[in-house]
Structures are given as structure tokens and as C-alpha cells.
Design an enzyme around this catalytic site. Structure first.
Site, PDB file in Angstrom:
ATOM      1  N   MET A  27      37.383   3.054 -15.356  1.00 18.20           N
ATOM      2  CA  MET A  27      37.716   1.672 -15.034  1.00 18.20           C
ATOM      3  C   MET A  27      36.508   0.971 -14.406  1.00 18.20           C
ATOM      4  SD  MET A  27      41.716   1.398 -14.005  1.00 18.20           S
ATOM      5  CE  MET A  27      41.562   1.955 -12.332  1.00 18.20           C
ATOM      6  N   GLY A  28      35.326   1.518 -14.647  1.00 21.11           N
ATOM      7  CA  GLY A  28      34.127   0.916 -14.090  1.00 21.11           C
ATOM      8  C   GLY A  28      33.940   1.288 -12.633  1.00 21.11           C
ATOM      9  N   HIS A  34      31.711   9.931 -11.993  1.00 20.68           N
ATOM     10  CA  HIS A  34      31.727   9.532 -13.405  1.00 20.68           C
ATOM     11  C   HIS A  34      30.486  10.063 -14.137  1.00 20.68           C
ATOM     12  CE1 HIS A  34      34.111   6.173 -11.494  1.00 20.68           C
ATOM     13  NE2 HIS A  34      34.936   6.547 -12.445  1.00 20.68           N
ATOM     14  N   SER A 183      35.262   8.374  -5.108  1.00 16.31           N
ATOM     15  CA  SER A 183      36.251   7.467  -5.678  1.00 16.31           C
ATOM     16  C   SER A 183      35.688   6.057  -5.655  1.00 16.31           C
ATOM     17  CB  SER A 183      37.557   7.518  -4.868  1.00 16.31           C
ATOM     18  OG  SER A 183      38.421   6.460  -5.239  1.00 16.31           O
TER      19      SER A 183
END
Length: 274
Positions: A27-28, A34, A183
Site C-alpha cells: 500500500m506504499g 517491503h 510498519s
């Protein structure tokens, strides 16, 4: 690296891909967690796709959809550095051209437990967008972080049950040096809240140590959740069924730190049958 935002351009770009294709869905607001997914996927694929899409279906009416960080330029730099071949960054009207879909994927009983109990409808939104993106990207494998362990478990079940023919790969949680799980929502935390947030990983470590010592896992872990507002702290089997008496298990926690809600989990071993 190629950036596309439409289905038509995605189909053209995907048609040029040779060999095994992997996808990392995000979700960017990308961070090293990531990037780790991309590095792992890169090892197992000839062509790597990353998707960047803040999915409205998985946000409840009181959640942070509008507030969720959008940092596309910085995200693209991370994708480029990690060797991503193609980024698909659609808008909601591209993903849902008829508006909010009337048909969603039912996550089953597990979808209303743990995160699903606190966030009704969340996993129907997650599974629906993941299924759509798997079809649109034509990926052979998809890589997801274990930090969202319930999500990973449900996606694996969906792929298996619906015969999607896609390998779903879990990648261990990436943590800051002090143990906090990485996160995108960590950026919401003030300096004081950032310190308080360490209670989650501290509780998991304490629970894991108690398990090895034959102690009370939940009581020991729960004692560490000071300064935060727990939503749940649960011990489950690896498939998130009831916890076994001995053997492999999963300890999961969710808590609010100020106005920010964080989740974490860890593998533990119960009993002395190792």
C-alpha cells in the site's frame, strides 16, 4: 523500471515479461520490510512486479484510509533500488471501475477472529484485492510479510481453496534494531509513543521465553503490555486454529499506542518435545 497505472498498460508490460514472475503487493509508504520482500522475490523470479495501491475495501469507516501515507516518489526509488521491473500503481477507479464491488471474497470463520473481530470486513477487502491483483499481474508467486500473519494465512488458504495456481511465500518479519516490527504506521508515532510501542515486541519475547521454560505464556507476555491499550493477545496453532498443548505455535498481539494501532506476532515452541 516501468511504471504503469492502467489495466491496459499493465497487460502490455506484463506481456513482455519472460520466465517466472513474482509480485510484491504493497500500500506504499515503503520501508525496509517491503524492500526485504522485494529482495527475496528477486531471488526467485526472472521478472518482479510491485503493486502500490491503498485499498479502500480493507479500511473501516473509522480507520485511517484518508490519513494513510502516500509517498509514491520515494516508493519508486525503493522499487528501483531493489531491482523491480514493473510497478503497477492504480487508482481506486482502475481497480474498481464499477465502484465498490457487490461481490467480495468471504474469508470464512478465521476472517472474523483476531484482526477480523476488531476490524469487521477487513479480510474480505484484503482477499478481494489480492485475488484481483494476482489475476491482473499473472504472477507465478506472491511474497507477503509474516508481520501480517493472519493475512498471510488467509491468502494461502484462498490460493489453495480457489486453485489459483500461485505460490504464496511468507517472509519473516523485519524489525528495527530495538525489536519494533517495521510498519508504515510507525511514522505516526511520537518519540514517546515509539518507546511505548516496544511493549509489543517485548511481550512476544517474554512469551517465547516462558514457553521454553514451561511457564504461563499469556500471563508472562501480558505483563509486558504496559503503556499501550491491547486489543488482543492470543496463542494459536501455526494455522491459527486452537493452540496445541505442545509443539509449534504462534503468539499474536495487537495494541493501540496513542491513536496508532500496531500488530505483531512470533513463532514459539510449547513444551519440551523439541
Amino acid at each position: 523500471m516501468n511504471l504503469v497505472t492502467s489495466r491496459a498498460d499493465l497487460e502490455v508490460a506484463r506481456g513482455r515479461a519472460d520466465g517466472r514472475v513474482a509480485v510484491v503487493m504493497t500500500m506504499g509508504a515503503l520501508h525496509d520490510g517491503h524492500a526485504t520482500l522485494m529482495r527475496e522475490a528477486r531471488k526467485h523470479a526472472d521478472f518482479l512486479i510491485a503493486t502500490i495501491f491503498v485499498n479502500p475495501l480493507q479500511f473501516g469507516p473509522t480507520e485511517d484510509f484518508q490519513r494513510y501515507p502516500r509517498t509514491l516518489d520515494a516508493d519508486l526509488e525503493i522499487c528501483r533500488a531493489e531491482g523491480v521491473d514493473l510497478v503497477f500503481a492504480p487508482t481506486p477507479d482502475v481497480m474498481y471501475p464499477e465502484g465498490e464491488p457487490s461481490i467480495l471474497i468471504d474469508p470464512g470463520p478465521l476472517g472474523v477472529e483476531l484482526e477480523g473481530a476488531v476490524r469487521p470486513g477487513h479480510f474480505a477487502g484484503v482477499l478481494t484485492v489480492v485475488c484481483k491483483l494476482l489475476h491482473l499481474t499473472g504472477a507465478d508467486a506472491a511474497f507477503f510479510g509474516e508481520k501480517d500473519y493472519q493475512q498471510l494465512t488467509l491468502i494461502k488458504a484462498m490460493a489453495r481453496t480457489l486453485d489459483l495456481g500461485v505460490e504464496i511465500v511468507g517472509v519473516p518479519t523485519v524489525r528495527e534494531a530495538d525489536g519494533l516490527a517495521m510498519s508504515s504506521r510507525n511514522r505516526y508515532l511520537s518519540a514517546d509513543e515509539r518507546t511505548l510501542a516496544l511493549a509489543l515486541s517485548r511481550a512476544l519475547r517474554a512469551g517465547a521465553a516462558a514457553a521454553l521454560a514451561g511457564g504461563d505464556v499469556l500471563a508472562t507476555a501480558g505483563a509486558e503490555l504496559t503503556g499501550v491499550q491491547p486489543d488482543y493477545l492470543e496463542l494459536r496453532a501455526p494455522d491459527l486454529g486452537p493452540a496445541p498443548e505442545t509443539g509449534e505455535a504462534r503468539l499474536l498481539v495487537a495494541a493501540r499506542v496513542g491513536t496508532t494501532r500496531l500488530i505483531d506476532n512470533t513463532h514459539i515452541h510449547l513444551g519440551s518435545d523439541r
